[in-house]
Motif scaffolding. Structure first.
Motif, PDB file in Angstrom:
ATOM      1  N   PRO A 175      45.300  32.831  42.385  1.00  0.00           N
ATOM      2  CA  PRO A 175      45.820  32.953  43.559  1.00  0.00           C
ATOM      3  C   PRO A 175      45.886  31.703  44.503  1.00  0.00           C
ATOM      4  CG  PRO A 175      45.189  34.600  43.040  1.00  0.00           C
ATOM      5  CD  PRO A 175      44.075  34.057  42.397  1.00  0.00           C
ATOM      6  N   ASP A 176      46.472  31.174  45.072  1.00  0.00           N
ATOM      7  CA  ASP A 176      46.316  30.040  46.042  1.00  0.00           C
ATOM      8  C   ASP A 176      45.652  30.665  47.426  1.00  0.00           C
ATOM      9  OD1 ASP A 176      47.322  27.768  47.347  1.00  0.00           O
ATOM     10  OD2 ASP A 176      49.020  28.527  48.439  1.00  0.00           O
ATOM     11  N   ARG A 225      41.244  33.934  34.519  1.00  0.00           N
ATOM     12  CA  ARG A 225      42.803  33.998  35.745  1.00  0.00           C
ATOM     13  C   ARG A 225      43.121  32.876  36.251  1.00  0.00           C
ATOM     14  NH1 ARG A 225      45.329  38.740  36.128  1.00  0.00           N
ATOM     15  NH2 ARG A 225      43.317  40.482  36.150  1.00  0.00           N
ATOM     16  N   GLY A 231      36.974  33.058  41.781  1.00  0.00           N
ATOM     17  CA  GLY A 231      37.608  33.125  40.476  1.00  0.00           C
ATOM     18  C   GLY A 231      36.726  34.019  39.490  1.00  0.00           C
ATOM     19  N   ALA A 232      37.497  34.170  38.457  1.00  0.00           N
ATOM     20  CA  ALA A 232      36.701  35.069  37.203  1.00  0.00           C
ATOM     21  C   ALA A 232      36.989  34.540  36.359  1.00  0.00           C
ATOM     22  CB  ALA A 232      36.853  36.904  37.751  1.00  0.00           C
ATOM     23  N   HIS A 265      32.223  40.507  34.943  1.00  0.00           N
ATOM     24  CA  HIS A 265      33.148  39.585  35.547  1.00  0.00           C
ATOM     25  C   HIS A 265      31.753  37.982  35.588  1.00  0.00           C
ATOM     26  CE1 HIS A 265      34.005  40.706  39.623  1.00  0.00           C
ATOM     27  NE2 HIS A 265      33.413  38.866  39.157  1.00  0.00           N
ATOM     28  N   GLU A 274      47.143  33.475  33.021  1.00  0.00           N
ATOM     29  CA  GLU A 274      47.402  34.257  34.382  1.00  0.00           C
ATOM     30  C   GLU A 274      46.631  35.658  34.358  1.00  0.00           C
ATOM     31  OE1 GLU A 274      51.342  34.234  36.832  1.00  0.00           O
ATOM     32  OE2 GLU A 274      51.630  35.975  34.999  1.00  0.00           O
ATOM     33  N   ASP A 275      47.414  36.322  32.956  1.00  0.00           N
ATOM     34  CA  ASP A 275      47.148  37.820  32.353  1.00  0.00           C
ATOM     35  C   ASP A 275      45.472  38.114  31.148  1.00  0.00           C
ATOM     36  OD1 ASP A 275      46.228  40.055  33.074  1.00  0.00           O
ATOM     37  OD2 ASP A 275      48.431  40.590  32.739  1.00  0.00           O
ATOM     38  N   LYS A 316      35.509  42.362  31.602  1.00  0.00           N
ATOM     39  CA  LYS A 316      36.372  42.770  31.825  1.00  0.00           C
ATOM     40  C   LYS A 316      36.701  42.945  32.963  1.00  0.00           C
ATOM     41  CE  LYS A 316      36.134  47.366  29.593  1.00  0.00           C
ATOM     42  NZ  LYS A 316      37.030  48.485  29.161  1.00  0.00           N
ATOM     43  N   PRO A 317      37.983  43.269  33.073  1.00  0.00           N
ATOM     44  CA  PRO A 317      38.566  43.754  34.777  1.00  0.00           C
ATOM     45  C   PRO A 317      38.413  44.915  34.931  1.00  0.00           C
ATOM     46  CG  PRO A 317      40.419  42.282  34.093  1.00  0.00           C
ATOM     47  CD  PRO A 317      39.306  42.132  32.666  1.00  0.00           C
ATOM     48  N   GLY A 318      37.981  44.959  36.431  1.00  0.00           N
ATOM     49  CA  GLY A 318      37.374  46.509  36.709  1.00  0.00           C
ATOM     50  C   GLY A 318      36.018  46.243  35.937  1.00  0.00           C
ATOM     51  N   GLY A 319      35.310  45.421  35.176  1.00  0.00           N
ATOM     52  CA  GLY A 319      33.862  45.645  35.284  1.00  0.00           C
ATOM     53  C   GLY A 319      32.845  44.884  35.114  1.00  0.00           C
ATOM     54  N   TYR A 340      36.240  36.583  31.997  1.00  0.00           N
ATOM     55  CA  TYR A 340      35.774  37.500  31.171  1.00  0.00           C
ATOM     56  C   TYR A 340      36.022  37.086  29.788  1.00  0.00           C
ATOM     57  CZ  TYR A 340      38.087  39.286  35.453  1.00  0.00           C
ATOM     58  OH  TYR A 340      38.797  39.957  36.370  1.00  0.00           O
TER      59      TYR A 340
END
Lengths: 182, 204
Positions: free
Chosen positions: A55-56, A52, A61-62, A143, A179-180, A138-141, A64
């Motif tokens: 962000p500033d 991803r 970071g992560a 990373h 970004e996503d 993946k997000p929520g699991g 996947y």
């Protein structure tokens, strides 16, 4: 070597040895990374990898990705070059009950916390991979957590993540920054 | 544990949506088919008082009539849940056209020791041109706000590593100061946009 335990260091050395042995590694497609195996070496395919955009004002970071293997194996570490981040670790989001991380596999009575969605991150030292079953980070699991980013991860850039497996050795993946999720 | 609860909730929502869809056949005015989770009892958060970066007065948690406020408890050293949800909210706003102007975003940091006014403001600016960066000035201030939302968090130092526990839920507040829908972690931007459209048109 950005690993902590002797076990991981051993795994990494083993990995370097094995990757030398399997230098004939091929690729299924432009976005997949496949290490061709000898009969004793699982063939690992990594797909859907992304990190991803950071962000500033944060240096975390992560990344996947999805791992497939034709034989059982174990993911023991993820590493990035020190020009990307000071350290990479494999993390898992786990639910929390009464302020304690319980682990995602725990079964039991309904949560007694006010906020049933409470979660925290936990470092994992390995993830077992079952032949023929995709392992999704993946997000929520799970990373690959990147700590102390040297500079922000900008959309469109790519960097390399080295995954080390007990049997298959090191697999290097080009990870695009998005970004996503793709 | 919470994953089980989460799954049950989703299932409940899905079953609810199926029932509502069948109800819609006979009653075209139903507007309850929100994709998020509807709190079983009203949660009024209008009395929440949290310091806002760059402001001398606390932010009001009661949006103007016809508008909504999305509130998220997070922290900037959060590589996974927080940016996932903030990007989903950003993309949901893109999907609702001009209604986007009626959506306000506030993030309350649960890690005010590390998240200063400046850091949280810069972080949120990555996701939205309009935001409220809320940095509690005391533990009591944070806990009081969490109590109203029924949220929970903790920050502990384990052998030099800071471990943060927080909920992954985003709360949508309407102009009565009530939480009208909660978005559990993992709800995608399509569902969020769906809910925002309902809240900003049918229910305004």
């Amino acid at each position: 070597m950005k690993t902590k335990t002797p076990r991981l260091v051993l795994g990494a050395f083993l990995a370097i040895g094995l990757s030398t042995l399997v230098s004939c590694g091929g690729s299924d497609s432009a976005s997949d990374t496949t290490v061709a195996g000898t009969p004793a070496t699982p063939v690992i395919t990594v797909s859907g990898q992304w990190a991803r955009t950071s962000p500033d004002a944060t240096d975390m970071g992560a990344a996947y990705l999805t791992i497939n293997s034709d034989a059982d194996d174990t993911l023991v570490s993820a590493m990035v070059d020190s020009s990307v981040a000071a350290m990479a670790q494999i993390h898992e989001m786990v639910p929390v009950e009464n302020g304690m991380a319980t682990g995602s596999t725990m079964a039991g009575s309904p949560s007694t916390t006010m906020d049933s969605s409470a979660m925290t991150m936990k470092e994992v030292d390995h993830i077992d991979i079952v032949a023929g079953t995709a392992l999704e980070l993946k997000p929520g699991g799970y990373h690959v957590m990147l700590m102390k980013l040297v500079k922000p991860l900008l959309t469109g850039e790519t960097f390399k993540v080295t995954l080390t497996f007990t049997k298959a050795g090191a697999v290097v993946v080009d990870v695009p920054v998005l970004e996503d999720a793709p | 544990m919470s994953e089980m609860v989460f799954t049950t909730r989703i299932r409940t929502v899905v079953i609810g949506m199926v029932l509502l869809t069948s109800a819609l056949v006979s009653c075209s005015n139903s507007n309850d088919s929100l994709d998020g989770y509807i709190p079983p009892s009203p949660k009024n958060v209008s009395t929440a008082t949290v310091h806002e970066a760059g402001s001398a007065t606390p932010m009001s948690f009661v949006p103007a009539a016809g508008e909504v406020l999305i509130v998220y408890f997070g922290y900037t050293h959060c590589p996974d849940l927080c940016p996932t949800t903030m990007v989903a909210i950003k993309n949901a706003k893109k999907k609702i056209g001009e209604l986007e102007a009626k959506v306000d975003i506030a993030m309350i940091t649960v890690d005010p020791t590390r998240d200063t006014d400046e850091i949280l403001s810069r972080y949120l600016a990555s996701f939205s041109d309009r935001y409220h960066a809320l940095v509690p000035t005391s533990d009591a201030e944070l806990r009081a706000a969490e109590k109203l939302f029924q949220a929970t968090s903790s920050v502990t130092n384990v052998d030099g590593e800071i471990q943060v526990v927080h909920g992954g839920t985003a709360y949508v507040v309407d102009s009565t100061g009530n939480v009208v829908v909660e978005w559990p972690f993992g709800l995608d931007s399509v569902s969020m946009a769906h809910d925002l459209k309902i809240l900003l048109t049918e229910r305004k």
